[in-house]
Design an enzyme around this catalytic site. Sequence first.
Site, mmCIF file in Angstrom:
data_model
loop_
_atom_site.group_PDB
_atom_site.id
_atom_site.type_symbol
_atom_site.label_atom_id
_atom_site.label_comp_id
_atom_site.label_asym_id
_atom_site.label_seq_id
_atom_site.Cartn_x
_atom_site.Cartn_y
_atom_site.Cartn_z
ATOM 1 N NE ARG A 166 -77.715 26.966 -91.153
ATOM 2 C CZ ARG A 166 -77.658 26.162 -92.214
ATOM 3 N NH1 ARG A 166 -78.025 24.900 -92.096
ATOM 4 N NH2 ARG A 166 -77.230 26.601 -93.378
ATOM 5 C CB VAL A 179 -81.103 25.762 -96.784
ATOM 6 C CG1 VAL A 179 -80.814 24.382 -97.368
ATOM 7 C CG2 VAL A 179 -80.107 26.069 -95.665
ATOM 8 C CG ASP A 180 -79.146 31.637 -98.154
ATOM 9 O OD1 ASP A 180 -79.774 31.736 -99.229
ATOM 10 O OD2 ASP A 180 -77.895 31.707 -98.097
ATOM 11 C CG HIS A 193 -78.445 20.686 -100.522
ATOM 12 N ND1 HIS A 193 -77.124 21.029 -100.374
ATOM 13 C CD2 HIS A 193 -78.453 19.564 -101.312
ATOM 14 C CE1 HIS A 193 -76.349 20.178 -101.042
ATOM 15 N NE2 HIS A 193 -77.131 19.293 -101.625
ATOM 16 C CB CYS A 251 -99.973 14.735 -93.591
ATOM 17 S SG CYS A 251 -99.523 16.443 -93.265
ATOM 18 C CB THR A 263 -70.176 25.301 -104.453
ATOM 19 O OG1 THR A 263 -70.202 23.988 -103.868
ATOM 20 C CG2 THR A 263 -69.947 25.180 -105.948
ATOM 21 C CB SER A 264 -66.041 23.409 -101.133
ATOM 22 O OG SER A 264 -67.163 22.726 -100.614
#
Length: 251
Positions: free
Chosen positions: A75, A109-110, A125, A136, A194-195
């Site tokens: 990805r 998240v891209d 996200h 840590c 967005t769905s």
Amino acid sequence: MTDEELETSLDQAARWLRVSKRVCVLTGAGVSAESGVPTFRASDGLWEGHRIEDVASPDGWNRNPTLVWNFYNARRANVKSVAPNSGHYALVEMEKRWGDRFCLVTQNVDGLHLDAGSVNVLEIHGSLRQTRCLGCGEVTNRGLDPLSDAPECPQCGDRLRPHIVWFGEGLDDVVWSAAMVAADECDALLVVGTSAVVHPAASLVPIARRKGATVIEINLTPTEASAYADVGLYGPSGVMLPKLLQRLAPV
Ligand code: APR
């Protein structure tokens, strides 16, 4: 939606935006689709041939972390090969109009909103570009170059995982609280690509609506968010966002 209906809806949406003091935007995978990043629910619940629970859940990670890292490296390579599109850039221009009274909440998240130049971005996200140490807890930016399939923390040597919120996991408290405040305080909420089926992200729409915000939806089709929308602009976000921007008078 006929061309005439679309023009009327665009004019109405622009009128509402122009009188808004605070604007919040919620984006999903659709905003990056025209850049060449595949959306999730268009692919029958499979991601690159993998079942979601194998590559995007704590159980999948515990079963086979190498598979998970290979998946996220693929990805990351995909995102490295693409660029922001006209929808991302239109949101950068909109932010200039409202400044710190504009908040872009993304489920993506891209990192393409940041690449385009958006500043006040909440990646609720997580990010493909970040790792988190299981020892840590350090979160580190890694860019998009390939990582090994068992990367280790440069600080403490423990194992690293993708800094992504997987199914079954909670969101980061600080980031999520800021997103709720932005939805709660805005006068207009733009819901783009967005769905609106994944919670708690999707709950930002009723949160904004309950406080009297105008909700503007941009998507190829109506979604779960449509019931809350005052107006829907149905078409690709790479076309609709620039059209909307055009209708906002210069600051
Ligand atoms: N322009 C506008 N909308 C589009 C476009 C486009 N060019 N292409 C697709 N869409 C819309 C689809 O109609 C769909 O409603 O984008 C939406 C994509 O929906 P999903 O694939 O479900 O993506 P998203 O809503 O971001 O998913 C939410 O679920 O996959 C998990 O955690 C992941 O953040 C993700 C969350």
